[in-house]
Design a protein around this motif. Sequence first.
Motif, PDB file in Angstrom:
ATOM      1  N   ASP A 186      -3.292  -2.833  -1.858  1.00 18.65           N
ATOM      2  CA  ASP A 186      -4.004  -1.724  -2.818  1.00 18.65           C
ATOM      3  C   ASP A 186      -3.319  -1.234  -4.016  1.00 18.65           C
ATOM      4  OD1 ASP A 186      -4.460   0.683  -3.038  1.00 18.65           O
ATOM      5  OD2 ASP A 186      -5.124   1.013  -0.868  1.00 18.65           O
ATOM      6  N   ASP A 200       0.862  -1.644  -0.317  1.00 17.38           N
ATOM      7  CA  ASP A 200      -0.208   0.109   0.118  1.00 17.38           C
ATOM      8  C   ASP A 200       1.067   1.098   0.080  1.00 17.38           C
ATOM      9  OD1 ASP A 200      -2.114   1.942   0.593  1.00 17.38           O
ATOM     10  OD2 ASP A 200      -3.427  -0.316   1.800  1.00 17.38           O
ATOM     11  N   ALA A 201       0.578   2.163  -0.278  1.00 18.13           N
ATOM     12  CA  ALA A 201       0.989   3.042  -0.462  1.00 18.13           C
ATOM     13  C   ALA A 201       1.224   4.909   1.375  1.00 18.13           C
ATOM     14  CB  ALA A 201       0.414   4.707  -1.415  1.00 18.13           C
ATOM     15  N   HIS A 202      -0.645   3.732   1.614  1.00 20.51           N
ATOM     16  CA  HIS A 202      -0.868   4.568   3.274  1.00 20.51           C
ATOM     17  C   HIS A 202      -0.781   3.400   4.208  1.00 20.51           C
ATOM     18  CE1 HIS A 202      -2.815   5.783  -0.784  1.00 20.51           C
ATOM     19  NE2 HIS A 202      -2.817   7.229   0.321  1.00 20.51           N
ATOM     20  N   ASP A 234      -2.640   1.378  -4.559  1.00 18.33           N
ATOM     21  CA  ASP A 234      -1.876   2.372  -5.503  1.00 18.33           C
ATOM     22  C   ASP A 234      -0.267   2.292  -3.953  1.00 18.33           C
ATOM     23  OD1 ASP A 234      -2.233   2.424  -2.110  1.00 18.33           O
ATOM     24  OD2 ASP A 234      -4.391   3.134  -2.265  1.00 18.33           O
ATOM     25  N   ASP A 290      -2.319   3.316   6.916  1.00 22.60           N
ATOM     26  CA  ASP A 290      -4.135   2.647   6.508  1.00 22.60           C
ATOM     27  C   ASP A 290      -4.170   1.712   8.378  1.00 22.60           C
ATOM     28  OD1 ASP A 290      -5.004   2.930   4.587  1.00 22.60           O
ATOM     29  OD2 ASP A 290      -4.746   1.211   3.423  1.00 22.60           O
TER      30      ASP A 290
HETATM   31 MN   LIG Z   1      -3.510   2.805  -0.215  1.00 26.97          MN
END
Ligand SMILES: [Mn+2]
Length: 292
Positions: A215, A134-136, A217, A138
């Motif tokens: 994800d 994921d980029a985030h 992203d 979360d």
């Molecule tokens: Mn994300």
Amino acid sequence: MKLIPNRLQFLIDEVIDPQKASFIIVPIPYEHTTSYGKGTKNGPKSILKSSYQLELWDEEIKKDIYKVGIFTADYFNHIKSEKVFFREIGRFVDDLISIYRGIPIFIGGEHSITQGLVPSFEKKYENLSILHFDAHADLRDEYEGNPHSHASALYPASLRSKIVQIGIRSVATEEKHLINTGNVKTFLMHECLDVDKLIEDVVEELSNNVYLTIDVDGFDPSVMPATGTPQPGGFSWYDALKIFKAVCMNKNIVGFDIVEVSPIKGSNITEFNSAKLIYRLIGYISLRKGLL
Ligand SMILES: [Mn+2]
């Protein structure tokens, strides 16, 4: 519980017996809390449609991977309310992994669905770890007042299971104290550009039974442009595949999800690449299990 086939089967039109499938795809067009770009409820259908454009013969694995048996279930669409959704999805996955031997693949939908998917695997498999691409981060306990937000996707699991995060390049002030502490190992993207070193570290951090949550992203936006909350500087296609291959070949992948595809008009890149990624991951897991 009896699985109903989707009108769109992944890759080929033929419907196989779900009891005989090595992989069971469950599309979950759930979208309740997207905060920026919207449309992830259209992700599953667009990915299934794109899968018909894939070649059956995988050029890397050099096999007709679909022969291992892939069944695509009907959309999981119980979205009367959030509360009902998370209760029902948990029951559904409990049944799915007790009745069917096929490895589940969930197609989102927004990332919050992972909150509903992971507990069943934690119950079934001892010492489960989660690879979070994921980029985030979360990891917020809630976002905009909602604990089931896409921005909180991994928070509940982080209280129970080991989580290894890769691709991360966006961390909120309120979650910065949660990275690299407790159960969470976070590899910040800019610090881990040596992919071979990253693979070594990731394989070492994960336990044998691994649930994978992707994800899109986490990829660079040039690979997966159609997603709600993009971030620059993500993984290239080949670097990501190298990581996924290493993890699939070294660990027991018990299931995975791919989330946050939000189709945009005039481009099929993200849904097609997601379909190709799913097919390749099926290939890697099948190699490890000796199915090919
Ligand atoms: Mn994300």
